[in-house]
Design an enzyme around this catalytic site. Structure first.
Site, PDB file in Angstrom:
ATOM      1  N   LYS A 148       0.837  -1.191   0.000  1.00 11.84           N
ATOM      2  CA  LYS A 148       0.000   0.000   0.000  1.00 11.84           C
ATOM      3  C   LYS A 148       0.877   1.248   0.000  1.00 11.84           C
ATOM      4  CE  LYS A 148      -1.830   1.822   3.934  1.00 11.84           C
ATOM      5  NZ  LYS A 148      -0.940   2.527   4.864  1.00 11.84           N
ATOM      6  N   HIS A 178      -1.128  -5.370   5.650  1.00 11.91           N
ATOM      7  CA  HIS A 178      -0.449  -6.176   6.667  1.00 11.91           C
ATOM      8  C   HIS A 178      -1.350  -6.498   7.851  1.00 11.91           C
ATOM      9  CE1 HIS A 178       0.446  -2.304   8.638  1.00 11.91           C
ATOM     10  NE2 HIS A 178       0.694  -2.993   9.733  1.00 11.91           N
ATOM     11  N   GLU A 216      -2.918   4.880  17.966  1.00 13.02           N
ATOM     12  CA  GLU A 216      -1.455   4.889  17.983  1.00 13.02           C
ATOM     13  C   GLU A 216      -0.951   6.067  18.815  1.00 13.02           C
ATOM     14  OE1 GLU A 216       0.357   3.496  14.006  1.00 13.02           O
ATOM     15  OE2 GLU A 216      -1.306   4.791  13.441  1.00 13.02           O
ATOM     16  N   ASP A 235      -4.990   6.516   4.815  1.00 17.68           N
ATOM     17  CA  ASP A 235      -3.849   5.766   5.360  1.00 17.68           C
ATOM     18  C   ASP A 235      -4.303   4.534   6.158  1.00 17.68           C
ATOM     19  OD1 ASP A 235      -0.982   5.545   5.940  1.00 17.68           O
ATOM     20  OD2 ASP A 235      -1.533   6.045   8.006  1.00 17.68           O
ATOM     21  N   HIS A 240      -6.894  -0.870   6.345  1.00 18.86           N
ATOM     22  CA  HIS A 240      -6.854  -1.705   7.549  1.00 18.86           C
ATOM     23  C   HIS A 240      -8.210  -1.806   8.256  1.00 18.86           C
ATOM     24  CE1 HIS A 240      -2.699  -1.424   6.701  1.00 18.86           C
ATOM     25  NE2 HIS A 240      -2.413  -0.345   7.401  1.00 18.86           N
ATOM     26  N   LYS A 331      -3.588   9.149  15.437  1.00 17.50           N
ATOM     27  CA  LYS A 331      -2.188   9.244  15.861  1.00 17.50           C
ATOM     28  C   LYS A 331      -2.118  10.083  17.132  1.00 17.50           C
ATOM     29  CE  LYS A 331      -0.607   7.720  11.783  1.00 17.50           C
ATOM     30  NZ  LYS A 331      -0.182   6.333  11.652  1.00 17.50           N
TER      31      LYS A 331
END
Ligand code: BG6
Length: 487
Positions: A148, A178, A216, A235, A240, A331
């Site tokens: 990606k 992933h 995160e 992103d 995901h 984030k």
């Protein structure tokens, strides 16, 4: 517990971008762990290809450094690391020109499994694919692996798919997300489809709502320029979080085979309702804890890009009609924590005295699947508090850490890349995204992003180290629900 290691066929793996960060942090360390497990054939060849001026010795040094830095020290063994590094060779390649390709063509064997890992910028995918054909390097069974971001929107994703399709069949293309390689994510399928316990309850009749959180603590410093063009939606959510949503919401496939699984995931994406602007909250972190703000990290004082987003999503089908899915990612939040929580409804008729847990808006039964940092699951049930004094109820988590259950240290659970690279060699596409899935995901995401752009929406500020903007809490509160804590 002895883990079963099935040796793979003889293979040649070429890593384009072989001197890059992903190769160093993930691909090479993952291969080393498989090597230690005895899974790599003795004559496996791994070839780094990049623009850097390395000779073979220098590349072997790069490989050894990667292992020493990114594999747990318990697995360091000087002789093994040396022998492992001998499986590698290196070619200086010009992805846009002719340099290096003839040499690569001489080295790559035609009669073994061939895998070409495109760990490079997406604009080079087509160039690499073209040259693999031009120089007659790849055979009909060759596999290519692409990372990606797979496109920036529907149009660019379609273009990428079309470029790759000129040279490779869909069955040869492995698009990595992933998250699909994470242990717990696969366990989600085992929990749902290898047990009778949950499936009868897995629907709108019994599930109140579902929360998917990927929080995160890191900011975007160091990759701010890339991130600012992307934001949390592109992103993290488009790939995901949507993949997690698919695995939670999909129907049981008839077989555990790649297309059966991916067909069911695609149906989920196609059943997603458009999202109303009031059901989305975007946020941008402020400075805090001595760290810069998003605007400083992105080096763009006017940025309207979100580093956080929360949204309510509906899957319009028989199973999920009326059950909201709440997705949240960001984030610089309070903690690093990724989990999926399935919150069940309260019993239809409560025969006991009202209890605290019912009053504070929490439901009695929750199944929480922890993705990271500690992989495991817990199931919250309501029981009687021991002792005399009436029928006092309490919520008890029935906890299961995967590492403990399997008698292994947490660092022995294979990393996502380790598993995914081996799946490529084995030719198993189940954990990779199909082209139509990626396009469908962009098709759902694009109008949302376009809405922000046309309205000029700005993200809300939130404190670094918090749980995101206040409005994200309100998204749930207004429906009488609440987020699980990010702790
Ligand atoms: C990547 C994103 O795909 O996933 C990053 O580009 C993010 O922004 C990362 O930090 C998170 O991955 P993990 O495995 O650490 O949860």
């Amino acid at each position: 517990m002895v883990s079963r290691v099935i040796p793979v066929e003889r293979f040649d793996l070429v890593i384009f971008g072989g001197t890059g960060d992903l190769a160093r942090r993930k691909i090479i360390p993952g291969l080393y762990r498989r090597y230690l497990a005895g899974q790599l054939p003795d004559d496996a060849r791994i070839i780094g290809a990049a623009r850097t001026d390395f000779d073979r010795d220098e590349y072997e040094g790069f490989v050894r450094d990667a292992v020493e830095k990114y594999v747990h020290v318990k697995k360091h063994n000087g002789d093994k690391i040396k022998a492992f590094s001998k499986l590698f060779s290196y070619f200086k390649i010009d992805a846009l020109g002719d340099e290096g390709w003839k040499g690569l063509a001489r080295l790559v064997r035609k009669d073994v499994v061939q895998a070409f890992y495109f760990s490079v910028a997406p604009r080079l995918f087509g160039e690499l694919a073209k040259r693999l054909h031009k120089y007659k390097i790849s055979n009909d069974q060759a596999r290519i692996v692409v990372e990606k971001p797979f496109g920036h929107d529907l149009e660019s994703a379609k273009k990428l798919n079309a470029v790759l399709a000129e040279y490779f069949d869909e069955a040869q293309i492995y698009r990595i997300d992933h998250y699909l390689g994470k242990e717990t994510v696969q366990n989600l399928m085992a929990v749902r489809f290898a047990n009778i316990l949950f499936e009868p309850l897995w629907n709108a009749q019994y599930v109140d709502h579902i929360q998917i959180t990927v929080a995160e603590t890191v900011g975007v410093g160091g990759r701010g320029t890339y991130y600012d063009k992307s934001g949390a939606m592109r992103d993290m959510v488009q790939n995901h979080l949507m993949q997690l949503l698919c695995l939670i919401a999909m129907e049981p496939p008839a077989h555990f085979d790649p297309d059966a699984v991916r067909d069911e995931k695609l149906k989920v994406i196609r059943a997603l309702d458009p999202v109303l602007p009031e059901d989305i909250v975007r946020g941008q972190y402020r400075a805090g804890d001595g760290e810069d703000s998003y605007l400083e990290d992105a080096e763009n004082p006017d940025s309207k890009t979100e580093s956080f987003m929360a949204m309510m999503v509906h899957v319009s089908n028989w199973r999920w009609n009326g059950t909201p899915f709440f997705l949240r990612t960001g984030k610089r939040l309070r903690a690093r924590k990724s989990e999926i929580a399935v919150i069940f409804k309260d019993p239809p008729h409560f025969i006991f005295e009202p209890q605290d847990s019912a009053q504070d808006g929490r439901r009695c039964n929750e199944l929480v699947i922890h993705l990271q940092p500690d992989e495991g699951m817990d199931l919250r049930v309501t029981l009687k508090e021991p002792g005399p004094g009436g029928m006092r109820l309490m919520d008890v988590p029935l906890d299961m850490s995967f590492a403990e259950a399997m008698g292994r240290d947490a660092d022995e659970i294979p990393d996502a890349y380790e598993r995914l690279v081996m799946d490529v060699i084995r030719g198993n596409q189940t954990l990779f995204m199909r082209g139509d899935e990626v396009e469908a995901a962009w098709g759902w995401v694009d109008p949302i992003i376009e809405g922000w752009r046309s309205r000029g929406d700005k993200p809300k500020g939130y404190d670094a180290g918090s749980s995101g903007p206040e409005d994200a809490l309100m998204l749930m509160h207004r429906l009488g629900r609440r987020w699980r804590e990010i702790t």
